[in-house]
Design an enzyme around this catalytic site. Structure first.
Site, PDB file in Angstrom:
ATOM      1  CG  ASP A   1      -7.594   5.756  -8.653  1.00 22.62           C
ATOM      2  OD1 ASP A   1      -8.339   5.505  -7.690  1.00 22.62           O
ATOM      3  OD2 ASP A   1      -7.714   5.210  -9.764  1.00 22.62           O
ATOM      4  CG  HIS A   2      -4.495   5.924  -2.635  1.00 28.53           C
ATOM      5  ND1 HIS A   2      -3.761   5.561  -1.536  1.00 28.53           N
ATOM      6  CD2 HIS A   2      -3.608   6.076  -3.641  1.00 28.53           C
ATOM      7  CE1 HIS A   2      -2.474   5.506  -1.862  1.00 28.53           C
ATOM      8  NE2 HIS A   2      -2.368   5.821  -3.143  1.00 28.53           N
TER       9      HIS A   2
ATOM     10  CD  GLU B   1       0.281   2.076  -4.279  1.00 22.99           C
ATOM     11  OE1 GLU B   1      -0.973   2.169  -4.291  1.00 22.99           O
ATOM     12  OE2 GLU B   1       1.018   2.822  -4.943  1.00 22.99           O
TER      13      GLU B   1
ATOM     14  CG  ASN C   1      -5.054   1.980  -2.647  1.00 22.59           C
ATOM     15  OD1 ASN C   1      -5.695   2.586  -1.802  1.00 22.59           O
ATOM     16  ND2 ASN C   1      -3.853   2.368  -3.058  1.00 22.59           N
TER      17      ASN C   1
ATOM     18  CB  ALA D   1       8.949  -0.597 -12.662  1.00 25.31           C
TER      19      ALA D   1
END
Length: 318
Positions: free
Chosen positions: A37-38, A106, A109, A176
């Site tokens: 998903d970008h 990130e 995006n 994380a």
């Protein structure tokens, strides 16, 4: 028993090609699908970035395989209340064959709306709050929420799945992984990182599924495969937090000038048409303790890749 799936790369292919690859993956014997998903590809040369939720709708009609986003950032570019509606609809149209993979995102995006890109600790905090909001909305209840990062007012999803949607959380660092163990139904990472999985398990992730993604480059010529990876996906070899903080494909192009073909040759990435190399790569993830392994083909010979896996790779892993 380990499940082996195919990783659909939205950065490398348009939506119709992704749907066709999903059909080919099912025919080859893969048992599940990941899809990235970008908003942008990592590099301009990759050339694509279709809206993942539209592609998922097409996948629901094209195959009977389970589908998972790997991964969606539900914190900045799209509000978690809106993402919750996309998740609910995807789960319904896939008839329960949908898992929702999330991560802290990130800048590549998420910067596009001009909002501040937070430091990693804040991004993890935002992710935790967003997942909580999404879980509540997926029940179909009326939600009012005023948190540190998000406000939701009188929101209710009317189309929701019969069963809760599993939410898997990605991690690439120990802190994380510990967050993922607390807020996730499962764990997602890239590569056979046994130590990271151990941290996830020890932080509360025991009994939860863990998934590992890898890449491969099938080609009848190993040198050509090496050149393909170097030319199309050198971003894989960037160290540290660069992938999370560089904002544009042009910046990745600048950074990857430091990556050489020797970096590709020296990596564990399976290159070429030797089935044993591909088997070793997938088995490394299973041996590290991962329950689900997803592989993505870099390059244009999709028919050759899927034929190799159907006849010589997946039969050795069953």
């Amino acid at each position: 028993m380990t499940t082996y799936g195919y990783f659909l790369s939205s950065e490398d292919h348009g939506p119709r090609a992704l749907v066709e690859q999903a059909r080919m993956a099912e025919h080859a014997g893969f048992e599940a699908l990941w899809i990235s998903d970008h908003y942008h590809p990592w590099l301009d040369v990759q050339g694509h970035s279709p809206f993942v939720w539209t592609t998922i709708g097409a996948l629901a009609e094209a195959t009977r395989l389970p589908v998972e986003t790997a991964v969606t950032c539900p914190t900045v570019r799209i509000h978690p209340a809106v993402i919750a509606q996309a998740v609910a609809t995807s789960a319904v149209i896939l008839e329960g064959r949908f898992r929702f993979g999330v991560g802290s995102g990130e800048a590549l995006n998420e910067h596009i709306l001009g909002t501040h890109w937070p430091r990693a600790a804040v991004r993890q905090e935002m992710l935790e709050e967003a997942v909580g909001v999404i879980r509540r909305l997926l029940t179909g209840e009326r939600v009012n929420h005023r948190g540190r990062h998000y406000t939701v007012e009188n929101a209710r999803l009317y189309t929701v799945p019969d069963e809760p949607v599993p939410i898997d959380v990605s991690a690439y660092a120990p802190a994380a992984a510990e967050v993922a163990a607390v807020i996730g139904d499962g764990f997602i990472t890239v590569g056979p990182d046994a130590e990271l999985l151990r941290r996830f398990r020890e932080a509360g992730g025991n009994g939860k599924p863990a998934a590992c993604g890898i890449k491969a480059c099938y080609d009848q010529d190993r040198d050509r495969a090496t050149a393909m990876v170097h030319g199309r996906w050198p971003n894989m070899f960037l160290p540290g937090e660069l992938a999370a903080v560089l904002p544009e494909p042009a910046h990745f192009r600048q950074a990857t000038k430091l990556v050489t073909e020797q970096h590709v040759r020296d990596s564990p990435l399976p290159l070429g048409d030797d089935p044993e190399a591909h088997v070793r790569s997938l088995k490394a993830c299973a041996d590290a303790g991962y329950d689900r392994v997803y592989v993505n083909q870099i390059g244009d010979d999709m028919e050759g890749f899927f034929d190799l896996y159907r006849t010589k790779v997946l039969p050795q892993l069953s």
